[in-house]
Scaffold this active site. Sequence first.
Site, PDB file in Angstrom:
ATOM      1  N   LYS A 140       1.143  -1.234  -0.106  1.00  0.00           N
ATOM      2  CA  LYS A 140      -0.136  -0.152   0.049  1.00  0.00           C
ATOM      3  C   LYS A 140       1.003   1.270   0.145  1.00  0.00           C
ATOM      4  O   LYS A 140       2.159   1.017   0.415  1.00  0.00           O
ATOM      5  CB  LYS A 140      -1.155  -0.068   1.227  1.00  0.00           C
ATOM      6  CG  LYS A 140      -0.072  -0.168   2.544  1.00  0.00           C
ATOM      7  CD  LYS A 140      -0.999  -0.468   3.741  1.00  0.00           C
ATOM      8  CE  LYS A 140      -0.438  -0.456   5.032  1.00  0.00           C
ATOM      9  NZ  LYS A 140      -1.072  -0.579   6.242  1.00  0.00           N
ATOM     10  N   ASN A 143       3.409   1.730   2.512  1.00  0.00           N
ATOM     11  CA  ASN A 143       4.590   0.937   2.866  1.00  0.00           C
ATOM     12  C   ASN A 143       5.526   1.154   1.447  1.00  0.00           C
ATOM     13  O   ASN A 143       6.388   0.383   1.174  1.00  0.00           O
ATOM     14  CB  ASN A 143       4.272  -0.511   2.906  1.00  0.00           C
ATOM     15  CG  ASN A 143       3.616  -0.852   4.375  1.00  0.00           C
ATOM     16  OD1 ASN A 143       4.273  -0.142   5.257  1.00  0.00           O
ATOM     17  ND2 ASN A 143       2.834  -1.942   4.424  1.00  0.00           N
ATOM     18  N   ASP A 160       8.230  -2.770   5.339  1.00  0.00           N
ATOM     19  CA  ASP A 160       7.195  -3.404   6.381  1.00  0.00           C
ATOM     20  C   ASP A 160       7.024  -4.947   5.799  1.00  0.00           C
ATOM     21  O   ASP A 160       5.934  -5.035   5.188  1.00  0.00           O
ATOM     22  CB  ASP A 160       6.100  -2.623   6.596  1.00  0.00           C
ATOM     23  CG  ASP A 160       5.226  -2.919   7.779  1.00  0.00           C
ATOM     24  OD1 ASP A 160       4.343  -2.228   8.216  1.00  0.00           O
ATOM     25  OD2 ASP A 160       5.583  -4.123   8.259  1.00  0.00           O
ATOM     26  N   THR A 179      -4.738  -4.393   4.605  1.00  0.00           N
ATOM     27  CA  THR A 179      -5.496  -3.284   4.959  1.00  0.00           C
ATOM     28  C   THR A 179      -6.636  -3.277   4.033  1.00  0.00           C
ATOM     29  O   THR A 179      -6.225  -3.403   2.870  1.00  0.00           O
ATOM     30  CB  THR A 179      -4.714  -1.927   4.565  1.00  0.00           C
ATOM     31  OG1 THR A 179      -3.449  -2.012   5.442  1.00  0.00           O
ATOM     32  CG2 THR A 179      -5.225  -0.786   4.761  1.00  0.00           C
TER      33      THR A 179
HETATM   34  N1  LIG Z   1       6.056  -0.371   9.785  1.00  0.00           N
HETATM   35  C1  LIG Z   1       6.934   0.389   9.384  1.00  0.00           C
HETATM   36  C2  LIG Z   1       6.771   1.661   9.137  1.00  0.00           C
HETATM   37  C3  LIG Z   1       8.227   2.501   8.675  1.00  0.00           C
HETATM   38  C4  LIG Z   1       9.572   1.657   8.433  1.00  0.00           C
HETATM   39  N2  LIG Z   1       9.175   0.126   8.584  1.00  0.00           N
HETATM   40  N3  LIG Z   1       8.231  -0.347   8.958  1.00  0.00           N
HETATM   41  C5  LIG Z   1      10.434   2.312   8.326  1.00  0.00           C
HETATM   42  C6  LIG Z   1      11.390   1.582   7.636  1.00  0.00           C
HETATM   43  C7  LIG Z   1      12.781   2.136   7.271  1.00  0.00           C
HETATM   44  C8  LIG Z   1      12.467   3.817   7.357  1.00  0.00           C
HETATM   45  C9  LIG Z   1      11.611   4.325   7.797  1.00  0.00           C
HETATM   46  C10 LIG Z   1      10.396   3.781   8.112  1.00  0.00           C
HETATM   47  C11 LIG Z   1       9.351   4.686   8.759  1.00  0.00           C
HETATM   48  C12 LIG Z   1       8.012   3.864   8.322  1.00  0.00           C
END
Ligand SMILES: Nc1cc2c(nn1)-c1ccccc1CC2
Length: 293
Positions: A140, A143, A160, A179
């Site tokens: 989505k 992500n 994610d 989602t």
């Molecule tokens: N659920 C999420 C959400 C995020 C991230 N990873 N998983 C993320 C991974 C690397 C850099 C920045 C992010 C921020 C958002």
Amino acid sequence: VQFRQENVEDVYEITEEIGSGQFAVVRKCIEKCSGKVFAAKFIKKKRARASRRGVTKEDIEREVDILTTVGHKNIISLHEVYESNNEVVLILEMVAGGELFDFLSDKEYLTEPEAVAFMIQILNGMDYLHERNIAHFDLKPENIMLLNKDAEPHNIKLIDFGLAQRITPGMEYKNMHGTPEFVAPEIIAFEPIGLPADCWSIGVITFILLSGCSPFLGDDKSETFENITRVDYEFDDEYFADTSDLARDFIQHLLVKDQRKRFTIKDCLNHAWIKGAANYIPAWVTQEPLSPP
Ligand SMILES: Nc1cc2c(nn1)-c1ccccc1CC2
């Protein structure tokens, strides 16, 4: 990769929050010995078996296993993992350009060349995963992260992998909770799901990139599920008047109820809407580097 037991705060300086998921908070962090910047994803471990809060150790190990084995320019990379008694911390590659979701809301919708430049990178990342029988299962705009929101064209990273699964033919995956807006009909129908579920989500994402509208979104979850099950969507002329037939054709081949008839990632990469773009999208975006010998 093993889960390091020492305190993550001894090795990294943890700073501001940059994102969050259902049971995770992601903070910017700086590795003390190198000064390098990473993203630290703090995942709450599920305490009791019956608890609805937190993530099971097995699910966390699955996400780590998948992230450890993949290496692609359009997929977030994992640096190392720490564990304390109530959480696991993934030290991930830092992506500072924010979510495609926020980039979209600033711009309302994209021109076709902009949408194709994003789509080619999403498809390259997904082609890499699907060739290895890995399904993301939570595709989505939230992500899909931009490396740098000011660069042109944008370099994106898929993030994610909390719902990602290795798909072994014959194995059935049913209990899914993606989602609502982006889940494929087979997920709602509790039928066996696999790689095609990601392709459906790519169809929904393409529709949103080009119009700013979500094709199946209803006033509540059950209405959204109803719209998906009936594949009830339309290219409203108010938003799609200037959209090419090729772009509509691309979407129509993905929003197909029968997952056996739905476009695969390979079909997407061979579609004229994507292939034709190679003429005006810089080679670094369209050309896959030759896989290492
Ligand atoms: N659920 C999420 C959400 C995020 C991230 N990873 N998983 C993320 C991974 C690397 C850099 C920045 C992010 C921020 C958002």
